[in-house]
Design an enzyme around this catalytic site. Structure first.
Site, PDB file in Angstrom:
ATOM      1  N   GLY A  32      -4.843  -1.946   4.532  1.00 26.66           N
ATOM      2  CA  GLY A  32      -4.102  -3.122   4.066  1.00 26.66           C
ATOM      3  C   GLY A  32      -4.859  -4.421   4.301  1.00 26.66           C
ATOM      4  O   GLY A  32      -4.981  -5.265   3.414  1.00 26.66           O
ATOM      5  N   ARG A  33      -5.400  -4.597   5.514  1.00 23.48           N
ATOM      6  CA  ARG A  33      -6.060  -5.871   5.849  1.00 23.48           C
ATOM      7  C   ARG A  33      -7.434  -5.996   5.214  1.00 23.48           C
ATOM      8  O   ARG A  33      -8.115  -7.004   5.400  1.00 23.48           O
ATOM      9  CB  ARG A  33      -6.119  -6.050   7.365  1.00 23.48           C
ATOM     10  CG  ARG A  33      -6.755  -4.892   8.115  1.00 23.48           C
ATOM     11  CD  ARG A  33      -6.497  -4.982   9.612  1.00 23.48           C
ATOM     12  NE  ARG A  33      -6.965  -3.824  10.354  1.00 23.48           N
ATOM     13  CZ  ARG A  33      -6.275  -2.701  10.529  1.00 23.48           C
ATOM     14  NH1 ARG A  33      -5.077  -2.570   9.967  1.00 23.48           N
ATOM     15  NH2 ARG A  33      -6.752  -1.707  11.233  1.00 23.48           N
ATOM     16  N   GLU A  52      -5.392  -6.863  14.304  1.00 24.32           N
ATOM     17  CA  GLU A  52      -4.858  -5.542  13.946  1.00 24.32           C
ATOM     18  C   GLU A  52      -5.973  -4.500  13.981  1.00 24.32           C
ATOM     19  O   GLU A  52      -5.740  -3.328  14.270  1.00 24.32           O
ATOM     20  CB  GLU A  52      -4.191  -5.573  12.562  1.00 24.32           C
ATOM     21  CG  GLU A  52      -3.238  -4.423  12.323  1.00 24.32           C
ATOM     22  CD  GLU A  52      -2.337  -4.601  11.106  1.00 24.32           C
ATOM     23  OE1 GLU A  52      -1.149  -4.930  11.268  1.00 24.32           O
ATOM     24  OE2 GLU A  52      -2.815  -4.404   9.975  1.00 24.32           O
ATOM     25  N   HIS A  65      -6.756 -33.967  16.553  1.00 28.25           N
ATOM     26  CA  HIS A  65      -5.740 -34.870  17.102  1.00 28.25           C
ATOM     27  C   HIS A  65      -4.573 -34.099  17.697  1.00 28.25           C
ATOM     28  O   HIS A  65      -3.516 -34.655  17.932  1.00 28.25           O
ATOM     29  CB  HIS A  65      -5.261 -35.820  15.996  1.00 28.25           C
ATOM     30  CG  HIS A  65      -6.386 -36.634  15.431  1.00 28.25           C
ATOM     31  ND1 HIS A  65      -6.784 -37.834  15.978  1.00 28.25           N
ATOM     32  CD2 HIS A  65      -7.241 -36.381  14.412  1.00 28.25           C
ATOM     33  CE1 HIS A  65      -7.815 -38.296  15.295  1.00 28.25           C
ATOM     34  NE2 HIS A  65      -8.121 -37.424  14.340  1.00 28.25           N
ATOM     35  N   GLU A 113      10.680  -4.810   4.387  1.00 29.42           N
ATOM     36  CA  GLU A 113      10.847  -6.214   3.987  1.00 29.42           C
ATOM     37  C   GLU A 113      10.469  -6.410   2.519  1.00 29.42           C
ATOM     38  O   GLU A 113      11.143  -7.122   1.765  1.00 29.42           O
ATOM     39  CB  GLU A 113       9.962  -7.127   4.842  1.00 29.42           C
ATOM     40  CG  GLU A 113      10.310  -7.142   6.321  1.00 29.42           C
ATOM     41  CD  GLU A 113       9.409  -6.214   7.131  1.00 29.42           C
ATOM     42  OE1 GLU A 113       9.243  -5.050   6.711  1.00 29.42           O
ATOM     43  OE2 GLU A 113       8.899  -6.657   8.167  1.00 29.42           O
ATOM     44  N   LYS A 147       0.844  -1.198   0.000  1.00 27.84           N
ATOM     45  CA  LYS A 147       0.000   0.000   0.000  1.00 27.84           C
ATOM     46  C   LYS A 147       0.885   1.255   0.000  1.00 27.84           C
ATOM     47  O   LYS A 147       0.711   2.159  -0.786  1.00 27.84           O
ATOM     48  CB  LYS A 147      -0.926  -0.016   1.212  1.00 27.84           C
ATOM     49  CG  LYS A 147      -1.812   1.199   1.260  1.00 27.84           C
ATOM     50  CD  LYS A 147      -2.815   1.150   2.389  1.00 27.84           C
ATOM     51  CE  LYS A 147      -3.544   2.493   2.417  1.00 27.84           C
ATOM     52  NZ  LYS A 147      -4.500   2.620   3.481  1.00 27.84           N
ATOM     53  N   LYS A 199       8.939  -1.249  14.475  1.00 28.61           N
ATOM     54  CA  LYS A 199       9.585  -0.914  13.192  1.00 28.61           C
ATOM     55  C   LYS A 199      10.680   0.130  13.419  1.00 28.61           C
ATOM     56  O   LYS A 199      11.778   0.018  12.882  1.00 28.61           O
ATOM     57  CB  LYS A 199       8.559  -0.325  12.217  1.00 28.61           C
ATOM     58  CG  LYS A 199       7.609  -1.324  11.608  1.00 28.61           C
ATOM     59  CD  LYS A 199       6.735  -0.626  10.562  1.00 28.61           C
ATOM     60  CE  LYS A 199       5.528  -1.458  10.215  1.00 28.61           C
ATOM     61  NZ  LYS A 199       4.572  -0.776   9.356  1.00 28.61           N
TER      62      LYS A 199
HETATM   63  O1  F6P Z   1       3.020  -3.155   9.754  1.00 26.80           O
HETATM   64  C1  F6P Z   1       1.664  -3.399   9.573  1.00 26.80           C
HETATM   65  C2  F6P Z   1       1.225  -3.028   8.192  1.00 26.80           C
HETATM   66  O2  F6P Z   1       1.181  -1.665   8.040  1.00 26.80           O
HETATM   67  C3  F6P Z   1      -0.129  -3.661   7.865  1.00 26.80           C
HETATM   68  O3  F6P Z   1      -1.191  -2.936   8.325  1.00 26.80           O
HETATM   69  C4  F6P Z   1      -0.041  -3.770   6.384  1.00 26.80           C
HETATM   70  O4  F6P Z   1      -0.981  -4.666   5.868  1.00 26.80           O
HETATM   71  C5  F6P Z   1       1.384  -4.245   6.215  1.00 26.80           C
HETATM   72  O5  F6P Z   1       2.103  -3.561   7.214  1.00 26.80           O
HETATM   73  C6  F6P Z   1       2.003  -4.011   4.868  1.00 26.80           C
HETATM   74  O6  F6P Z   1       2.014  -2.653   4.517  1.00 26.80           O
HETATM   75  P1  F6P Z   1       2.210  -2.197   3.020  1.00 26.80           P
HETATM   76  O7  F6P Z   1       1.092  -2.762   2.226  1.00 26.80           O
HETATM   77  O8  F6P Z   1       2.212  -0.714   3.045  1.00 26.80           O
HETATM   78  O9  F6P Z   1       3.534  -2.745   2.560  1.00 26.80           O
END
Ligand code: F6P
Length: 507
Positions: free
Chosen positions: A252-253, A338, A369, A199, A193, A479
């Site tokens: 994002g979610r 979240e 199980h 990462e 987003k 972060k």
């Molecule tokens: O660190 C949490 C978060 O901001 C989530 O809410 C989001 O889905 C994810 O990191 C990834 O963020 P982005 O889509 O900006 O890379």
């Protein structure tokens, strides 16, 4: 002015909820011969059986009073009208526009973005990128969990392309895909987003390096950006035709319906993706139109709040009796935890009831199980959700699917009925709640409706708790500290334990 205006009425309603007499599930079934018809909801190709929860007319009345005190109608209206209900970030919440619900201008923009996705998919199908067999989707959190779930649930047999979703910065994750994919036949979708997540950017860079190393002529030209920050993607040299934007107002979610769903749309084909959206829209309509006592997301939220606030449950377990939904608990963990794992209300005051459940789960019958011992005989109360499809999609002897369903139903029955034994170790207390969600078959429309159900349930829980479900500041501190360590491992101002860890491993 305070955003939560009716504090006294809300407190009174909670008291009313807590004062409802406790009855066992067995008593509730005995007392009300209509229980099943009142607590089963059929909608959007899904059947929700809430009858094995401790809800009854008295509790429903109390919860409806609470719902009214929390201005639920107005807040739901504001959600769908695109008002800026995410107050801490001054944003609207508009993922439903991707499914055709909301203000006309927002829906039109969503359609335009979908059209861009469709055009790119058609170009890929037409061979504009040469022979393409694989899509490497790179993203994390909401930019990975949704696509991963959709791909695993819906394209196992019939995927038009081979899709891998990589989220972890751990090099093992990417390397595994590098071993499987032909770099010359791979496209890379970078989903973020913000287009700044550390990462994801590192993984994207390593994917480009991998392609270069294998002699791919223009690796950058095989990169597709899925983002609400197209300017940032342009800066990285990605051509406009390969940037699939989505609106800033989509969290994002909640983003799998937008361009973030690109890998699913590519693998399923556009019709399949459209069915997913339509399934979500059917649940939207149900959520808007159905009365609270017949509204699946609302009833589920009532049960959540009852077990959490009144009965002290800390977690809820999601068990799909369907191998293809094995990733659902992971998806729902982000959605619920979240969104509602917060401690202050809309006015910034500490909330007085526990916030989101810890969401966890697994697949049946495997989980039986492994973890069901605790569910049947442990000291903790864990409300359970069973999810299953009536129709089998495997081609083996039908006995497999019958056994699967038999087990799902047996577990719900056993949790509820329990059984006495003169040996306490062999005794089951019973009266343990569960909800069963049945679909005729697992298809995009049903999965879309199921996911939208969980979204609206999360929203309703947020309203009942008086919180903003749409920010996530809790993830920021960690972060920042990671940046501090990465930038200056030698002099980061940390506690002695962390300093020693850094010294031991990051020299
Ligand atoms: O660190 C949490 C978060 O901001 C989530 O809410 C989001 O889905 C994810 O990191 C990834 O963020 P982005 O889509 O900006 O890379």
């Amino acid at each position: 002015m305070a955003r939560i205006a009716n504090k006294a009425a809300i407190d009174a309603a909670w008291k009313q909820v807590s004062a409802c007499p406790e009855k066992t599930l067995k008593q509730l079934f005995e007392e009300d011969s209509n229980r099943l018809s009142s607590l089963v909801v059929d909608t959007a190709k899904l059947r929700f059986d809430f009858s094995k929860n401790h809800l009854d007319n008295q509790k429903l009345t109390a919860f409806k009073t609470l719902l009214e005190s929390c201005d639920f109608d107005a807040r739901r209206k504001a959600l769908f009208a695109g008002e800026k209900i995410n107050i801490t970030e001054d944003r609207a919440v508009e993922h439903m526009a991707e499914r055709g619900q909301g203000a006309p201008a927002t829906v039109a923009r969503a359609k335009e973005y979908h059209a861009r996705m469709k055009t790119l998919i058609e170009a890929i199908d037409a061979g504009v990128f040469g022979e393409v067999k694989h899509l490497l989707h790179i993203g994390i959190g909401g930019s990975a969990l949704g696509p991963k779930l959709l791909i695993d649930a819906l394209t196992r047999e019939s995927g038009r392309y081979d899709v891998a979703v990589v989220s972890n910065v751990d090099g093992q994750a990417l390397e595994e895909v590098f071993k499987k994919f032909n770099p010359h036949k791979t496209l890379v979708a970078v989903a973020s987003k913000t287009f700044t997540t550390a990462e994801t950017m590192l993984n994207a860079e390593s994917a480009m390096t991998w392609m270069k190393k294998h002699g791919v002529e223009d690796p950058q030209g095989r990169m597709i950006a899925l983002t609400a920050n197209p300017a940032k993607a342009s800066e990285m040299g990605i051509d406009d035709t390969r940037i699939l934007p989505f609106a800033e107002s989509i969290g994002g979610r909640y983003s799998l319906w937008s361009s973030i769903g690109f890998p699913a749309a590519l693998a399923l084909g556009w019709d399949g993706f459209q069915q997913l959206l339509d399934g979500g829209a059917a649940m939207d309509r149900h959520f808007i139109e159905a009365a609270p006592e017949k509204n699946a997301p609302v009833l589920a939220a009532f049960a959540d709040q009852y077990y959490s606030a009144v009965r002290g449950a800390q977690t809820h377990g999601i068990f799909a009796y369907d191998e293809r939904l094995q990733l659902l608990p992971f998806y729902l963990q982000q959605l619920e935890m979240e969104s509602n794992g917060k401690r202050v209300d809309l006015d910034g005051n500490l909330i007085t009831h526990p916030s989101a459940f810890i969401t966890w789960g697994g697949v049946g019958t495997d989980a039986q199980h492994a973890v069901f011992q605790l569910l049947h005989q442990g000291t903790r109360l864990v409300p359970i959700e069973f999810i299953a499809a009536i129709k089998a999609d495997d081609t083996l002897d039908p006995v497999h699917h019958q056994t699967l369903l038999t087990n799902a139903f047996a577990q719900g029955a056993a949790l509820m009925s329990g059984r006495d034994n003169k040996d306490p170790a062999r005794s089951y207390p019973g009266d343990r709640p569960s909800t069963t969600i049945l679909m005729d078959e697992l298809r995009p429309a049903q999965l879309g409706a199921l996911i939208a159900f969980y979204e609206h349930r999360t929203f309703t829980n947020g309203v009942l708790l008086g919180i903003n479900s749409f920010d996530q500041f809790g993830v920021e501190l960690g972060k920042e500290m990671a940046h501090a360590i990465a930038d200056h491992p030698e002099n980061a101002d940390f506690d002695p334990s962390t300093k020693a860890l850094i010294a031991a491993a990051l020299k």
